[in-house]
Structures are given as C-alpha cells and as structure tokens.
Design an enzyme around this catalytic site. Structure first.
Site, mmCIF file in Angstrom:
data_model
loop_
_atom_site.group_PDB
_atom_site.id
_atom_site.type_symbol
_atom_site.label_atom_id
_atom_site.label_comp_id
_atom_site.label_asym_id
_atom_site.label_seq_id
_atom_site.Cartn_x
_atom_site.Cartn_y
_atom_site.Cartn_z
ATOM 1 N N ASP A 23 0.832 -1.201 0.000
ATOM 2 C CA ASP A 23 0.000 0.000 0.000
ATOM 3 C C ASP A 23 0.872 1.260 0.000
ATOM 4 O O ASP A 23 1.977 1.260 0.567
ATOM 5 C CB ASP A 23 -0.902 -0.024 1.240
ATOM 6 C CG ASP A 23 -2.052 0.965 1.118
ATOM 7 O OD1 ASP A 23 -2.293 1.481 0.011
ATOM 8 O OD2 ASP A 23 -2.699 1.236 2.143
ATOM 9 N N ASN A 25 1.282 3.363 -2.984
ATOM 10 C CA ASN A 25 1.789 3.773 -4.306
ATOM 11 C C ASN A 25 1.236 5.135 -4.724
ATOM 12 O O ASN A 25 1.964 5.974 -5.266
ATOM 13 C CB ASN A 25 1.383 2.749 -5.380
ATOM 14 C CG ASN A 25 1.990 1.395 -5.129
ATOM 15 O OD1 ASN A 25 2.949 1.270 -4.401
ATOM 16 N ND2 ASN A 25 1.416 0.378 -5.741
ATOM 17 N N ARG A 36 -0.798 8.627 -10.401
ATOM 18 C CA ARG A 36 -0.797 7.435 -9.542
ATOM 19 C C ARG A 36 -0.173 6.228 -10.241
ATOM 20 O O ARG A 36 0.484 5.400 -9.613
ATOM 21 C CB ARG A 36 -2.240 7.097 -9.120
ATOM 22 C CG ARG A 36 -2.877 8.134 -8.221
ATOM 23 C CD ARG A 36 -4.334 7.775 -7.952
ATOM 24 N NE ARG A 36 -4.464 6.480 -7.325
ATOM 25 C CZ ARG A 36 -4.324 6.249 -6.016
ATOM 26 N NH1 ARG A 36 -4.093 7.253 -5.189
ATOM 27 N NH2 ARG A 36 -4.446 5.041 -5.532
ATOM 28 N N ASN A 71 -10.697 -3.382 -6.175
ATOM 29 C CA ASN A 71 -9.976 -2.347 -6.938
ATOM 30 C C ASN A 71 -10.676 -1.967 -8.254
ATOM 31 O O ASN A 71 -10.330 -0.948 -8.866
ATOM 32 C CB ASN A 71 -8.524 -2.768 -7.216
ATOM 33 C CG ASN A 71 -7.617 -2.642 -6.008
ATOM 34 O OD1 ASN A 71 -6.603 -3.305 -5.902
ATOM 35 N ND2 ASN A 71 -7.988 -1.777 -5.053
ATOM 36 N N TRP A 72 -11.683 -2.762 -8.691
ATOM 37 C CA TRP A 72 -12.455 -2.381 -9.880
ATOM 38 C C TRP A 72 -13.189 -1.062 -9.652
ATOM 39 O O TRP A 72 -13.589 -0.409 -10.616
ATOM 40 C CB TRP A 72 -13.487 -3.462 -10.218
ATOM 41 C CG TRP A 72 -12.905 -4.781 -10.612
ATOM 42 C CD1 TRP A 72 -12.859 -5.913 -9.842
ATOM 43 C CD2 TRP A 72 -12.287 -5.128 -11.854
ATOM 44 N NE1 TRP A 72 -12.252 -6.938 -10.535
ATOM 45 C CE2 TRP A 72 -11.885 -6.476 -11.779
ATOM 46 C CE3 TRP A 72 -12.017 -4.410 -13.041
ATOM 47 C CZ2 TRP A 72 -11.250 -7.139 -12.821
ATOM 48 C CZ3 TRP A 72 -11.380 -5.081 -14.089
ATOM 49 C CH2 TRP A 72 -11.001 -6.420 -13.968
ATOM 50 N N SER A 195 -7.890 -5.671 4.975
ATOM 51 C CA SER A 195 -8.495 -5.331 3.680
ATOM 52 C C SER A 195 -8.823 -6.546 2.807
ATOM 53 O O SER A 195 -8.501 -6.556 1.619
ATOM 54 C CB SER A 195 -7.596 -4.358 2.897
ATOM 55 O OG SER A 195 -7.510 -3.134 3.573
#
Ligand code: FPP
Length: 251
Positions: A23, A25, A36, A71-72, A195
């Site tokens: 985590d 980035n 990003r 993450n979609w 998560s």
C-alpha cells in the site's frame, strides 16, 4: 509499527512465507506530483527487489496483493493502468525471475480479466514453473472472502460431503493450496487493516504494519520486519511451558 532493524534473525527464525499488502503507491506518486500510475510502476520495481531480497534471506514463499476484488471501483484509467502493468512487468522481468529461481503463481478470480492479461499471467506461470528457490504468488482480482466461497464451491463440486469437510480438506481448495500459511503479514502505507487479503490463511500470521510507502520499501524495511518477527512468541493458541500437573480435561 516497526522499529528500525537492530539485529537480523538467524535462519531458524526466518519466516517460510511472507504476505504483503503493498500500500502507498498513490501517495508516493502524489507527493512527487506524478500520476498514480507511476506509483504502481515504481511498485513493480520494489516488488522485484523484494522477492530477490526475500530469496537471499531464505524465505520460500512471498505472496503479494496486486489487485483486489474491490480495486475495480477505482477510476477506469487506473484500472487499465494496473492491467497494462501486468504486461509490462512480465515482459521486463520474466528473465530476472528465471535467472533467480523465482516461480511465479497467480491467485485470484480470472473470469473478468481480459484475455491478453490472462495470457501474460499464463506465460509468467508456465515460463517459471520449474524454478524452486522462491515462489512468488501474485494475488490479482483476489479477495479473501471470494477465496473461501470458491473453495467451498470447488469442494462441493468435487463431491466432498458436509461430514467430510474439515479445515484440512477445505485448505486443499483454497487459492494458496501450493503454499504453507503465511508466517508473517506485512502491510506498508500506514493503514492498520487486512483489507480482505488472505482471511483464511492468516489465522496465525504475525502482523507487522509499516508507515513506509510501498515504492520506498527496501532491504532495511524488510530486515526490520524480519527482526520484529524474530522477537515474536508464536504459540498458535497453546502455552509454551508444559504444565507441571496434568489436570483432566473438563468440557
Ligand atoms: C495500493 O496502493 C496498491 C495497489 C492497489 C496496487 C499494488 C500493485 C503494485 C505494487 C504493482 C504490482 C503489479 C503487478 C502487475 C505485479 P494505493 O494505490 O492504494 O496507494 P495509496 O493508498 O497511497 O492511494
């Protein structure tokens, strides 16, 4: 949170299996006024350095969270950027994986993944399948709850009856059945949660949380986590010293 490294663990204290939530980035990129995507791209380089550093230290399995089932929900350009990184990572680093004995496995739901991304993953898996130094499992379109459900579905389809279904049997159907449970779970980026990563497999993992943003995670941070792990007292629900007097078990 992790202290800086004081002493490296000896071989017997090195975890066989490390799981990492990579985590930070996005924040790393933002702090440099970059998109990003460049944080994720830098994150791939960090991942390659980390798997090699783990192999050097005798770690046998490294499992990383590269793309979660959730993450979609990110903007389309970030999702497609992460998909394109798969192709970039495989073409750039497959040779390095082979040179260093890294076997690559992909774990996750492949149903919604585009054909060219699946092909890249298949290429990485088949091209490294005979390597034995370390196994890198990349969790991609993965969720811990998805994993439990798909394992139950596959067990039922395999004809396992309710009476025969126990923890060891279900483990055979979990996405990481090729690896022992993680001994050490690391999350970078300062958040202190799991998560929906390896919910089943981390039942007895030692948890380490680091403020370091993933692109900046280097050997010093890895060694700090290994030193912290070596200080932990793992009991798996038992007690360490045998009791002097054996009392009858009262249920
Ligand atoms: C979380 O950081 C990271 C991700 C969602 C992706 C992690 C992926 C990589 C490191 C690349 C690996 C990819 C391949 C193809 C092997 P974040 O974006 O949530 O960071 P933030 O919390 O700072 O916004």
């Amino acid at each position: 949170m992790l202290d800086s490294v004081s002493a490296l663990p000896n071989a017997s204290e090195v975890p066989r299996h490390i799981a990492i939530v990579m985590d930070g980035n996005g924040r790393w990129a933002k702090s440099r006024f970059k998109p990003r995507f460049l944080g994720h791209k830098q994150g791939v380089d960090t991942l390659v350095n980390t798997v090699l550093a783990c192999a050097d230290r005798g770690v046998e399995y490294l499992t990383v969270f590269a793309f979660s089932s959730e993450n979609w929900k990110r903007p389309n350009d970030e999702v497609s950027g992460l998909m394109s990184l798969v192709l970039l990572a495989v073409s750039k680093y497959l040779g390095v994986m082979n040179k260093n004995g890294v076997r690559v496995r992909i774990v996750g739901d492949r149903t919604d993944i585009a054909a060219h991304v699946k092909e890249a993953w298949d290429h990485a898996e088949s091209g490294t399948q005979h390597n034995t130094r370390i196994t890198l499992s990349v969790a991609f379109n993965y969720g811990g709850r998805w994993d439990v459900v798909q394992a139950c579905q596959r067990a039922i389809r395999a004809g396992i009856s309710a009476d025969d279904l126990d923890e060891a049997t279900l483990s055979r159907f979990m996405a990481l059945s090729h690896a022992p449970d993680p001994d050490l779970f690391i999350r970078t980026g300062g958040e202190v949660r799991i998560s929906n990563f390896l919910l089943w497999q981390t039942a007895y993992s030692e948890l380490c949380f680091s403020d370091c943003l993933w692109p900046e995670f280097g050997e010093a941070e890895l060694d700090a986590a290994l030193a912290e792990y070596a200080r932990r007292d793992r009991r798996f629900g038992a007690i360490k010293e045998p009791q002097a007097v054996e009392l009858p078990l009262v249920r």
